[in-house]
Scaffold this motif. Structure first.
Motif, short mmCIF file in Angstrom:
data_model
loop_
_atom_site.label_atom_id
_atom_site.label_comp_id
_atom_site.label_asym_id
_atom_site.label_seq_id
_atom_site.Cartn_x
_atom_site.Cartn_y
_atom_site.Cartn_z
N HIS A 133 31.38 -1.76 19.07
CA HIS A 133 32.01 -0.94 19.78
C HIS A 133 33.19 -2.73 21.12
CE1 HIS A 133 31.78 2.60 18.27
NE2 HIS A 133 30.67 2.71 18.82
N PRO A 134 34.77 -2.71 21.12
CA PRO A 134 34.97 -3.98 22.04
C PRO A 134 34.88 -3.84 23.38
CG PRO A 134 36.47 -2.54 20.29
CD PRO A 134 35.50 -1.95 20.25
N ILE A 174 36.23 1.56 33.12
CA ILE A 174 35.85 0.22 34.23
C ILE A 174 34.69 0.04 35.52
CG2 ILE A 174 36.75 -1.30 35.47
CD1 ILE A 174 38.66 -1.16 33.08
N THR A 175 33.71 -0.91 34.55
CA THR A 175 32.70 -0.74 35.34
C THR A 175 32.79 -2.28 35.80
OG1 THR A 175 31.02 0.00 33.57
CG2 THR A 175 30.12 -1.15 35.09
N VAL A 176 31.92 -1.89 37.40
CA VAL A 176 32.70 -3.23 38.31
C VAL A 176 30.83 -3.36 38.95
CG1 VAL A 176 34.91 -2.84 38.98
CG2 VAL A 176 32.85 -1.47 40.38
N PHE A 177 30.40 -4.43 40.15
CA PHE A 177 29.09 -4.11 40.79
C PHE A 177 28.72 -3.19 41.35
CE2 PHE A 177 28.71 -7.76 37.24
CZ PHE A 177 27.75 -7.92 36.90
N GLY A 178 27.90 -2.83 41.67
CA GLY A 178 28.65 -2.00 42.92
C GLY A 178 28.01 -2.48 44.34
N THR A 179 26.76 -3.39 44.53
CA THR A 179 27.03 -3.55 45.98
C THR A 179 26.87 -5.16 45.96
OG1 THR A 179 25.11 -3.28 45.91
CG2 THR A 179 26.08 -1.78 47.14
N SER A 224 35.04 -1.64 28.75
CA SER A 224 34.35 -1.03 27.85
C SER A 224 35.08 -0.31 26.60
CB SER A 224 33.09 -0.21 27.53
OG SER A 224 32.04 -0.94 28.44
N PHE A 225 35.34 0.18 25.42
CA PHE A 225 36.21 0.57 24.55
C PHE A 225 35.74 1.46 24.10
CE2 PHE A 225 39.28 -2.67 25.56
CZ PHE A 225 40.25 -1.95 26.07
N PHE A 226 35.27 2.80 23.78
CA PHE A 226 35.04 3.79 22.81
C PHE A 226 36.00 4.65 21.88
CE2 PHE A 226 33.29 3.74 26.94
CZ PHE A 226 31.38 3.47 26.96
N PRO A 227 35.18 4.89 20.40
CA PRO A 227 36.45 5.69 19.99
C PRO A 227 36.58 7.04 20.51
CG PRO A 227 34.12 4.36 18.92
CD PRO A 227 34.23 4.24 19.85
N ALA A 235 33.61 -7.77 18.80
CA ALA A 235 34.70 -6.52 17.97
C ALA A 235 35.88 -6.61 18.81
CB ALA A 235 33.60 -5.21 18.78
N VAL A 236 36.07 -7.59 19.80
CA VAL A 236 37.42 -8.12 20.18
C VAL A 236 38.02 -8.33 19.25
CG1 VAL A 236 38.88 -8.78 22.42
CG2 VAL A 236 36.96 -7.34 22.65
N ALA A 237 36.89 -9.23 18.83
CA ALA A 237 38.42 -10.49 17.88
C ALA A 237 39.34 -10.08 16.74
CB ALA A 237 37.14 -11.49 17.53
#
Length: 271
Positions: free
Chosen positions: A105-106, A227-232, A245-248, A122-124
């Protein structure tokens, strides 16, 4: 944001941006309202510890915390390195792990202005037909998505997706005070769109998850993203890094992506 302005004025701007009164901030920081007033008017200069406490309660981004430090006559506290810097090698490895671990997945990594840093394989396929000038670095993923020469002609629910992105971008520009994001919002909002879909038409759940429906060589695909970001993070660069991150969103997309994944070569051990 002008780093030549007094620290009190900068703190007042952040307080007002967060829609807090001096009393609200004083309560949050466990200090007196008078102390907040004295700091904002310049009658009192905050210590490093007090400045950090106020910046934390106001959720000031690390980059702007350095600006506050400088305005108060203090040394900046947070380092800013390029992601390629040897000191951030572990962070880069973690980014790659997330991106390539998400295949088939992209997934992509972006900086604070939504410029593309890296992506998985998977983005291309989704970028087929996008004008080359939009993919030249620094390539902005929001511009690629909504530009008439980008993905826009192939996005099935362009009006809804456009409204979702503009809403998210406007909120981010307002919360950070970043002029570049505000300018990007104005640019993207001016792109033509035949689907008359306004941000106000988004449902409450749409602000959480709007499907991204796009025509591709695999047929029509539908994704939802997180969307994922670094915690601290203690580094400006890491604090501004985000992974999307993309999910079906349906069975057909899941099947198409599994078929695509079967065509991929195994990754080398470094990944």
């Amino acid at each position: 944001m002008n780093d030549l302005r007094p620290v009190g004025e900068l703190l007042r701007d952040w307080r007002q941006r967060r829609r807090l009164t001096q009393f609200d901030l004083a309560e949050m920081a466990q200090i007196s309202t008078r102390h907040v007033s004295f700091i904002e008017t310049g009658r009192s200069l905050p210590s490093r510890a007090m400045l950090l406490r106020l910046a934390d309660r106001l959720e000031v981004p690390l980059r702007e915390r350095n600006v506050l430090m400088t305005a108060a006559g203090l040394a900046p506290m947070y380092a800013e390195r390029r992601l390629e810097d040897p000191a951030l090698r572990e962070a880069q490895a973690a980014v790659d792990l997330v991106l390539y671990g998400h295949e088939p997945h992209p997934a992509l990594a972006v900086d604070r202005h939504w410029n593309l840093i890296s992506h998985n394989r998977a983005v291309a396929p989704l970028l087929a037909g996008v004008a080359e000038h939009l993919l030249a670095r620094p390539s902005n993923v929001l511009r690629v998505s909504l530009h008439p020469e980008g993905l826009a002609p192939r996005i099935v629910n362009l009006g809804e997706w456009r409204a979702h992105l503009l809403h998210r971008l406007r909120h981010l520009a307002d919360s950070t005070g970043d002029a570049v994001l505000a300018e990007l919002h104005a640019e993207l909002a001016a792109y033509p769109c035949e689907d008359d879909y306004d941000e106000s038409m988004l449902s409450p759940t749409a602000h959480v998850a709007v499907p991204f429906r796009v025509r591709s060589d695999f047929g029509e695909l539908a994704f939802i993203s997180t969307i994922t970001v670094f915690g601290t993070p203690l580094d400006v660069t890491l604090s501004e890094l985000a992974i999307e991150s993309f999910f079906p969103a349906d069975a057909a997309t899941a099947q198409a992506m599994r078929a695509f994944g079967a065509t991929l070569e195994p990754l080398p051990p470094s990944h």
